[in-house]
Design a protein around this motif. Structure first.
Motif: not given
Length: 350
Positions: A68-70, A128-132, A125, A65
């Motif tokens: 700014n990474r998942t 929402a930038h839920r993956v890098d 999905y 977090l």
């Protein structure tokens, strides 16, 4: 001493407690945990000893977090699930991807997007930038997903470029050279009426295999007879239908180069049903060198593409893209294109 990352009160040890035990600042502990080279060997050893003594476990979610990474990557397959589980290509690719990710903290999310509904859900999905980052496998020329990923500025690597002008970083095998080697092998065996069962022609790899087939014939001063080219779709049933049409339109065919082992298996069934012996009457060559090739009767000559290595290379390039923090289309971003060599594996079918 703490067991399982908990102190005697059942609470997880904190970064501050590790710093106090090691006699250093909190920032130094963070640098050691994150692998920074800007720490002396003595300090690194002290921090690592404190981590071991206290049983400290880094909070990867908080770290992600803050950066700014998942710590997650999506492997997107724009095909029906049935095809994914039926074709060895996909399992070999997944094995390579998983092996290369094993030493990282990245999680892999497998997503199918074979229809409009699935694509819309995936688009939401990803937005929402839920993956890098995103790995795209088996993409057709008109698929909107690569452009969507680029618009969302998500680092991405595609398996097999959509065209010679691919704007995403890509990994591929030498489809043109592999096809040439297959046809040259058949020519060397005295075959002259060599047919080709193609894959989907909106897949760039299938286009390159067809080009290799045609050029090999031209270089041998043989005409390219379009009656000997049948469109397939990389499925077993597609191979059956194409082989049946070939025998109707060109009954004198003496060799077949199929664009995949799965299609070659379908073609082999039809040849057997029609009383054509392999390789005596019709030699047969496939593509992929999957387990299917080894288990066919007779064992299938096939072009081996290093699928697992391609999966590994995709992860290596994607991690580089993520570290660069320059998404597709951004100023200074130059897509990288890796092409891995193929190898003809000769067996009894030819």
């Amino acid at each position: 001493m703490v067991n399982g990352g908990r102190n005697r009160g059942g609470r997880r040890p904190t970064l501050e407690e590790v710093a106090a035990r090691a006699g250093v600042g909190r920032g130094t502990v963070s640098r050691v945990i994150n692998g920074s080279p800007r720490v002396s060997d003595a300090t690194r050893a002290a921090v690592e000893a404190a981590v071991a003594e206290l049983g400290y476990v880094p909070n990867t979610a908080a770290r992600a977090l803050a950066a700014n990474r998942t710590d997650a990557i999506a492997l997107v397959v724009p095909e029906p699930e049935t095809r994914f589980f039926a074709e060895p290509y996909f399992s070999d690719m997944l094995r390579g991807v998983g092996a290369e990710l094993a030493d990282t903290e990245m999680q892999l999310l497998l997503t199918f997007a074979g229809g409009d509904r699935e694509r819309r859900r995936l688009a939401q999905y990803l937005a929402a930038h839920r993956v890098d980052g995103v790995l795209l496998v088996s993409v057709h020329a008109d698929d909107p997903l690569p452009d969507l990923v680029a618009q969302l500025e998500i680092p991405a690597v595609i398996s097999g470029p959509r065209s010679a002008a691919e704007t995403l970083t890509s990994v591929d095998s030498d489809n043109y050279g592999g096809a040439r080697s297959a046809v040259e092998h058949l020519l060397a065996g005295g075959r002259r009426r060599i047919a080709h069962i193609t894959g989907h022609m909106d897949v760039y790899g299938a286009q390159r295999r067809l080009a290799g087939y045609r050029d090999a014939l031209r270089d041998a001063d043989l005409p390219v007879d379009e009656l000997l080219v049948e469109r397939g779709d990389f499925t077993e049933e597609g191979g059956r239908r194409a082989m049946a049409r070939l025998l109707e339109n060109a009954p004198d065919v003496d060799a077949v180069f199929a664009g995949s082992d799965v299609m070659a298996a379908g073609a082999r069934q039809v040849l057997r049903e029609r009383g054509r012996r392999t390789p005596e009457d019709v030699a047969l060559v496939g593509y992929d060198d999957s387990a299917i090739a080894r288990h066919m009767d007779p064992p299938l000559t096939s072009v081996r593409q290093p699928i697992e290595e391609m999966g590994r290379a995709m992860i290596d390039l994607l991690l580089t893209e993520i570290a660069d923090r320059r998404p597709p289309g951004a100023p200074g971003h130059e897509p990288r294109h890796a092409v891995l060599p193929t190898e003809l594996v000769v067996r009894a079918s030819s």
